[in-house]
Design a protein around this motif. Structure first.
Motif, mmCIF file in Angstrom:
data_model
loop_
_atom_site.group_PDB
_atom_site.id
_atom_site.type_symbol
_atom_site.label_atom_id
_atom_site.label_comp_id
_atom_site.label_asym_id
_atom_site.label_seq_id
_atom_site.Cartn_x
_atom_site.Cartn_y
_atom_site.Cartn_z
ATOM 1 N N PRO A 203 0.750 -1.353 -0.278
ATOM 2 C CA PRO A 203 0.294 -0.261 -0.041
ATOM 3 C C PRO A 203 0.726 1.464 -0.037
ATOM 4 N N ILE A 204 0.346 2.455 -0.932
ATOM 5 C CA ILE A 204 0.896 3.655 -1.163
ATOM 6 C C ILE A 204 0.297 4.562 -0.571
ATOM 7 N N SER A 205 1.001 5.457 1.004
ATOM 8 C CA SER A 205 0.689 6.602 1.670
ATOM 9 C C SER A 205 0.663 8.342 1.343
ATOM 10 N N ASP A 206 -0.268 9.017 1.099
ATOM 11 C CA ASP A 206 -0.206 10.426 0.930
ATOM 12 C C ASP A 206 0.691 10.592 2.411
ATOM 13 N N PRO A 207 1.379 11.596 2.439
ATOM 14 C CA PRO A 207 2.024 11.818 3.729
ATOM 15 C C PRO A 207 1.413 11.937 5.028
ATOM 16 N N LYS A 208 -0.360 12.197 5.130
ATOM 17 C CA LYS A 208 -1.221 12.012 6.300
ATOM 18 C C LYS A 208 -1.494 10.685 6.429
ATOM 19 N N GLY A 209 -1.044 9.743 5.693
ATOM 20 C CA GLY A 209 -1.364 8.475 5.595
ATOM 21 C C GLY A 209 -2.346 8.167 5.221
ATOM 22 N N ARG A 210 -2.988 8.642 4.323
ATOM 23 C CA ARG A 210 -4.521 7.780 3.676
ATOM 24 C C ARG A 210 -3.612 7.169 2.466
ATOM 25 N N ILE A 211 -4.264 5.465 2.683
ATOM 26 C CA ILE A 211 -3.474 4.946 1.042
ATOM 27 C C ILE A 211 -4.559 5.283 -0.102
ATOM 28 N N ILE A 212 -3.539 5.604 -1.159
ATOM 29 C CA ILE A 212 -3.888 6.139 -2.407
ATOM 30 C C ILE A 212 -3.427 5.160 -3.334
ATOM 31 N N ALA A 213 -3.003 3.832 -3.289
ATOM 32 C CA ALA A 213 -2.933 3.707 -4.410
ATOM 33 C C ALA A 213 -1.762 2.719 -4.299
ATOM 34 N N PHE A 214 -1.741 1.406 -4.503
ATOM 35 C CA PHE A 214 -1.072 0.312 -4.469
ATOM 36 C C PHE A 214 0.852 -0.369 -4.853
ATOM 37 N N GLY A 215 1.463 -0.514 -4.815
ATOM 38 C CA GLY A 215 2.696 -1.269 -5.823
ATOM 39 C C GLY A 215 2.324 -3.046 -5.425
ATOM 40 N N GLY A 216 2.465 -3.703 -6.861
ATOM 41 C CA GLY A 216 2.488 -5.118 -6.265
ATOM 42 C C GLY A 216 3.524 -5.560 -6.961
ATOM 43 N N ARG A 217 4.105 -7.035 -6.590
ATOM 44 C CA ARG A 217 5.157 -7.854 -6.574
ATOM 45 C C ARG A 217 4.661 -9.304 -7.072
ATOM 46 N N LEU A 218 5.318 -9.680 -8.596
ATOM 47 C CA LEU A 218 4.544 -10.551 -8.863
ATOM 48 C C LEU A 218 5.463 -11.872 -8.420
#
Length: 524
Positions: A203-218
């Motif tokens: 999970p990728i968060s903004d500076p406030k800690g809100r999750i805004i995107a994902f990274g994924g490893r195959l």
């Protein structure tokens, strides 16, 4: 549109500590009756951004932006007016009374995206730590030396291999097909086909800690080893850093950020007790990310992979970070490829200790030049000197430039005046006959100094002038294939506009989106 009564806004502002909110984004020093810091809206080395703490107003004498605290939050965090006021209301503990419900599609969708990403991240996390399907993914993370504590801290997860699961799961939660198509979770060609399947989820968060995107490893099958969410209404990959929300306090406390190549490296450093580690989001380190760090720190330590690609990424990142006014150091991993491998094979103490073996950016670049060029020949020495031009451009004072030129002079046995002359000639765009090459019958400069033309720059400028060609180009060329940072900036702008409006590409709009002023000027 939802309307907040003026009385409520006034109550919020009366209870707000203006200075404290500004200091969350900008490092400020008091001079006279005002507070000063580096402007968050443009790159600068001398503070010209001022705060009137009593009235809550800001003004930059460099770029001439100014306004209220609400304006500041809207600009720095890309918030709507409603979101900025809501944030201040929460900080001031003032109940937000609305005259009507939110009916703005844009605001409503942003809130929906935040809510959906948070819930989905927790679902992925449950699948990783509790469900049989996530067992192999969990074992991979544990083998890398990550404890349950770190897995929980970063809310790591697992996306099932079943390519029908994600769409069906979200549809069952009441999300519409149209909304799901704008979430960045599915292919633009097939709205039900997930980008994340049989992957470890970061999970990728903004500076406030809100999750805004994902990274994924195959884990299995074909496809890129790592992928990231595309840009959405709440996520811009060039403006965010992985783990920044978790590293923020440590970055402020130490004045230093550790810049890693990937998610696993950043998490590995956190596991080793290095809490100020962050990572770019599947792209090269960008000027916006450097500015994000610069507002909280004075120094960065680059810890990219020890292979050739990692060294090239380090070269680029050095100039970008230096241009933002950051002191730059480079860590050496000696016999290991990256931070994750050190944690796995040597443990947390060894990884933490690796940061003790740092060299400054100039020494790293000189070492690179020794490996890359034949310094026994005049031509090799000339190419080596040209290799340093982007770094010289990035340095924020003539004193630093002259000191580095003297260091290069001593290291390579080249007269410092000759280095200075060649550099100034390239910088002022005065080509000598021996510097000229031909591209389609037109002369271009051979080096990559600021203002010099390179094949990559000319190529990407041509694409920007005929943007309909980007669709075919993007299938054949990746941004990592380009060696000129200005070409990177053009590629990023083309990628953004193509993702947002693939059927309506405009050179004028592309130029607006290009961060690099030199690249913009060249196209114009």
């Amino acid at each position: 549109m939802a309307k907040i009564p003026e009385a409520t806004i006034q109550e919020i502002m009366d209870r707000t500590n203006f200075l404290a909110v500004y200091q969350e984004k900008v490092r400020l020093t008091k001079k006279g009756n005002k507070w000063w810091g580096l402007c968050p809206f443009h790159t600068e080395r001398t503070p010209s951004f001022s705060i009137d703490a009593e009235r809550g107003l800001f003004y930059c004498f460099g770029c001439h932006k100014g306004g209220s605290l609400i304006d500041f939050l809207m600009e720095t965090e890309k918030l709507s007016f409603f979101e900025a006021v809501s944030e201040l209301a929460e900080k001031a503990n003032v109940p937000l009374k609305l005259e009507q419900n939110i009916d703005s599609r844009e605001e409503s969708e942003r809130f929906q995206l935040y809510e959906m990403y948070e819930k989905l991240a927790r679902a992925f996390h449950w699948l990783l730590v509790k469900h049989e399907s996530g067992r192999e993914a969990l074992q991979i993370l544990e083998k890398r030396g990550l404890s349950d504590k770190e897995i929980q801290k970063f809310l790591l997860g697992y996306a099932p291999a079943d390519k029908n699961w994600l769409y069906g799961f979200l549809k069952s939660k009441g999300y519409s097909e149209e909304f799901l198509g704008r979430t960045g979770l599915f292919s633009q060609k097939n709205r039900s086909f997930p980008l994340f399947a049989d992957r470890i989820i970061f999970p990728i968060s903004d500076p406030k800690g809100r999750i805004i995107a994902f990274g994924g490893r195959l884990i299995h099958g074909e496809g890129p080893k790592y992928i990231n969410s595309p840009d959405t209404a709440i996520f811009k990959k060039q403006e965010n850093l992985f783990a920044f929300d978790k590293a923020l306090e440590a970055i402020k406390a130490t004045g230093t950020a550790v810049i890693c190549e990937g998610y696993m490296d950043a998490i590995s450093f956190h596991a080793a007790g290095v809490k100020n580690a962050v990572a770019p989001l599947g792209t090269a380190f960008t000027s916006r990310q450097a500015q994000l760090v610069r507002r909280r720190a004075e120094k960065v330590i680059l810890t990219f992979d020890a292979d050739s690609a990692g060294k090239k990424a380090t070269e680029r990142a050095i100039s970008i970070a230096a241009a933002a006014g950051l002191e730059v150091m480079v860590a050496s991993f000696k016999d290991f490829k990256d931070a994750s491998e050190i944690l796995e094979k040597q443990g947390p103490d060894a990884l933490k200790k690796s940061l003790e073996y740092c060299i400054n950016a100039g020494v790293f670049l000189i070492q690179q030049a020794r490996e890359m060029f034949d310094l026994t020949s005049m031509e090799g020495k000339a190419r080596a000197v040209a290799f340093f031009y982007p770094y010289l451009d990035a340095l924020d004072s003539e004193v630093k430039q002259n000191a580095f030129i003297e260091e290069v002079s001593r290291s390579f046995g080249i007269n410092s005046s000759a280095i200075q002359t060649d550099y100034l000639r390239a910088k002022s765009k005065i080509p000598s006959a021996r510097n000229l090459q031909k591209l389609d019958g037109r002369p271009i400069l051979a080096n990559t100094a600021s203002g010099a033309r390179t094949a990559d720059l000319v190529f990407m400028a041509a694409v920007a002038l005929k943007p309909e060609s980007f669709k075919k180009l993007s299938a054949l060329v990746q941004v990592e294939d380009l060696d000129d940072s200005r070409a990177h900036a053009i590629f990023a702008a083309l990628e953004q506009i193509y993702r947002e409006t693939p059927d309506s590409l405009s050179t004028a709009r592309i130029v607006e989106l290009i961060e690099d002023k030199s690249a913009r000027r060249f196209i114009l």
